[in-house]
Design a protein around this motif. Structure first.
Motif, short mmCIF file in Angstrom:
data_model
loop_
_atom_site.label_atom_id
_atom_site.label_comp_id
_atom_site.label_asym_id
_atom_site.label_seq_id
_atom_site.Cartn_x
_atom_site.Cartn_y
_atom_site.Cartn_z
N GLN A 73 11.14 -36.47 40.41
CA GLN A 73 11.56 -36.82 38.73
C GLN A 73 11.29 -38.10 38.33
OE1 GLN A 73 15.52 -35.18 37.88
NE2 GLN A 73 14.67 -33.21 37.18
N ARG A 76 7.90 -38.68 36.95
CA ARG A 76 7.64 -37.94 35.74
C ARG A 76 8.11 -38.28 34.48
NH1 ARG A 76 5.07 -33.40 35.46
NH2 ARG A 76 6.91 -32.46 34.40
N ASP A 207 10.41 -29.55 33.90
CA ASP A 207 9.83 -29.60 35.36
C ASP A 207 9.86 -28.06 35.54
OD1 ASP A 207 9.80 -32.22 35.54
OD2 ASP A 207 11.67 -32.48 36.75
#
Length: 285
Positions: A73, A76, A207
């Motif tokens: 993450q 991201r 995600d």
């Protein structure tokens, strides 16, 4: 079928983690699908490389495999910012400057006339910073951003999801999400915190869509949060996967395991000579 296990590298995996990961892996294998590992490391103040390495080592020891590279993450943030910008442009976000103490005091104020309501994101926000009209101009950076639940619900159709497992009260099958429950039992949830530039609720939705997850396997403690995730999927035009919530692994006193329960860390069971098959037996698989 595409499933995932998404731990945070903030401590050791325990029996509850093993239970969830094994279910997700086994279901994907049985269906000829794909099991994915995702590292949820948005909490940079607590995430540690050594914990991520231990997580991967423990999962490999259990016999689990997954495609590389693993999604992290922390890589991201642009995707989360784009989602926040879209919600801001829709007039659904507003900045909030309240502390946890502010919220607790406002929610329990005598004029409210009722006990504070706790939802899946903590105490239901009393609306202290909520503006009468959507904020204009550029989306602010480095502040807490909340979802205006009433405005969000006004822009969605009927919300529901399919539960393949069971919620804490045995909920299963097609689960309808009444707007009034989202409004009064969930409220204006936080979608971005200054230290993370996102939140668990937003990042997990983005995600899961990016990895094309078809079935989300997780503990019953996250069942109530599914309403938030389904709403965000609707607002962002993302698919809603199937959900399979499973029972929680608890200690001898009936308390669910947490990362601080080092006595049930997989690494300690490994050191004691317990095999992966023995772990499966311990968790009832």
């Amino acid at each position: 079928m595409r499933t995932r296990f998404a731990p945070s590298p903030t401590g050791p995996l325990h029996l509850g983690h093993a239970f969830s990961a094994l279910i997700a892996h086994d279901l994907a294998q049985q269906a000829g699908g794909t099991f994915l590992l995702r590292i949820e490391d948005i909490d940079r103040s607590r995430a540690r490389p050594q914990w991520e390495a231990q997580i991967c080592d423990d999962l490999h020891w259990l016999g689990l495999t997954w495609p590389e590279p693993v999604m992290r993450q922390s890589d991201r943030l642009p995707a989360y910012h784009a989602a926040l910008q879209r919600l801001w442009d829709m007039g659904l976000l507003y900045p909030c400057h309240c502390t946890r103490r502010d919220i607790a005091e406002a929610a329990s104020a005598p004029q409210e006339g009722a006990a504070p309501v706790a939802g899946p994101d903590g105490l239901v926000y009393p609306g202290t910073c909520r503006p009468d009209t959507p904020p204009r101009g550029a989306m602010p950076e480095g502040v807490t951003l909340r979802l205006d639940m009433a405005r969000a619900l006004a822009q969605t159709r009927r919300l529901a999801f399919v539960e393949c497992g069971a919620g804490p009260k045995g909920e299963t099958g097609l689960i309808a999400l009444p707007p009034e429950d989202l409004l009064h039992k969930v409220g204006d949830v936080v979608l971005s915190r200054p230290a993370m530039a996102t939140s668990y609720h937003l990042s997990v939705v983005i995600d899961d869509a990016a990895q094309e997850i078809t079935e989300v396997i997780r503990g019953q403690d996250l069942f109530e949060a599914t309403a938030i995730h389904v709403l965000l999927q609707a607002l962002l035009d993302l698919p809603t996967p199937l959900y399979r919530h499973h029972r929680l692994i608890r200690d001898a006193h009936g308390k669910r395991l947490a990362k601080r329960d080092d006595a049930r860390a997989l690494s300690l069971y490994r050191a004691q000579g317990i095999t992966p098959a023995g772990i499966r037996e311990l968790v009832g698989l």
